[in-house]
Design a protein around this motif. Sequence first.
Motif, PDB file in Angstrom:
ATOM      1  N   LEU A  64       0.867  -1.178   0.000  1.00  0.00           N
ATOM      2  CA  LEU A  64       0.000   0.000   0.000  1.00  0.00           C
ATOM      3  C   LEU A  64       0.906   1.231   0.000  1.00  0.00           C
ATOM      4  O   LEU A  64       1.421   1.645   1.038  1.00  0.00           O
ATOM      5  N   ALA A  65       1.112   1.782  -1.188  1.00  0.00           N
ATOM      6  CA  ALA A  65       2.045   2.904  -1.349  1.00  0.00           C
ATOM      7  C   ALA A  65       1.340   4.226  -1.075  1.00  0.00           C
ATOM      8  O   ALA A  65       0.203   4.440  -1.487  1.00  0.00           O
ATOM      9  N   GLN A  66       2.027   5.109  -0.373  1.00  0.00           N
ATOM     10  CA  GLN A  66       1.502   6.434  -0.059  1.00  0.00           C
ATOM     11  C   GLN A  66       2.039   7.447  -1.056  1.00  0.00           C
ATOM     12  O   GLN A  66       3.246   7.544  -1.274  1.00  0.00           O
ATOM     13  N   GLY A  67       1.125   8.199  -1.704  1.00  0.00           N
ATOM     14  CA  GLY A  67       1.533   9.220  -2.657  1.00  0.00           C
ATOM     15  C   GLY A  67       1.903  10.522  -1.968  1.00  0.00           C
ATOM     16  O   GLY A  67       1.639  10.713  -0.775  1.00  0.00           O
ATOM     17  N   GLU A  68       2.514  11.421  -2.734  1.00  0.00           N
ATOM     18  CA  GLU A  68       2.922  12.705  -2.178  1.00  0.00           C
ATOM     19  C   GLU A  68       1.721  13.557  -1.788  1.00  0.00           C
ATOM     20  O   GLU A  68       1.823  14.435  -0.928  1.00  0.00           O
ATOM     21  N   ASP A  69       0.572  13.311  -2.439  1.00  0.00           N
ATOM     22  CA  ASP A  69      -0.627  14.088  -2.135  1.00  0.00           C
ATOM     23  C   ASP A  69      -1.447  13.481  -1.009  1.00  0.00           C
ATOM     24  O   ASP A  69      -2.562  13.924  -0.723  1.00  0.00           O
TER      25      ASP A  69
END
Length: 281
Positions: free
Chosen positions: A108-113
Amino acid sequence: MNRTMITATNTLAQLQKQMDSISHNIANANTNGYKSRETTFSDLVVQEFRNQPQDQLEANRLTPYNIRQGTGAKIAQSQLVLTQGALKTTDRGLDTAFTKEGQFYTILAQGEDGSSSVSYTRDGAFYLTPVSERESMVVTGNGDSVLDENGEPISFTGTPKEFKIAGNGEFVAIMADGSSQQRNLGVVRVDKPQFLEQKGHNLYGLPENLAALGVTENDIVTGLNGALPSEIAIQQHTLEQSNVDVSKEMTDLLNVQRGYQFHSRSISIADQMLGLVNGIR
């Protein structure tokens, strides 16, 4: 503009992209689980000029009929190479590696936004991070959550003392009091790697325009949990190295640089020819 200039300029832009791809491979030669990319070229639009009114007049010709004049080359595909990388033994219980090609962990990757999305990685260097006084979560080196077979972040209640990860993805945490908690690592098999997009941080994801590409998520990846756990092949206390062959990449880089110099020289020569033509009185 001189056609030589047009052809060379079109090809130069594509050679620069190939050079960037090779440089990216070399830069990640020591990245765990990194998969290299190979670029292939195809011709741009080709114009055909008929130099004989009838094909029968092309006596004893071995090449295709007529005269073909191209406008350069373009990158047709940047193919993800899924060959197995070398395995390196470690002494960490949270270090794992796949021993089969095409299998990926779900992350579960977290984006910059602040948004999150399911991504895939071959990097099996996991870590434990506390989320509360009594709960710890398994994450990657970038802090992204490792998902289980149900798409939920893997977490354990209590203080894990030891970890045992089986070849089929069973993840067991042995607590200090002797009790154990089990989870199953979320694993997928990539069937069509050409559709995967690089998301950064050694992660891959699905394109957003699946409908426009005429494929579905199930066409690209297949979940190996549930009915297919026997296909999973994981080895604990091991990390997979990248599959980058540095000597091959350096050779390819030299070839691309030679091609870049050749097309740059073509532009210079064409410019000189135009100067001579303009100087005729």
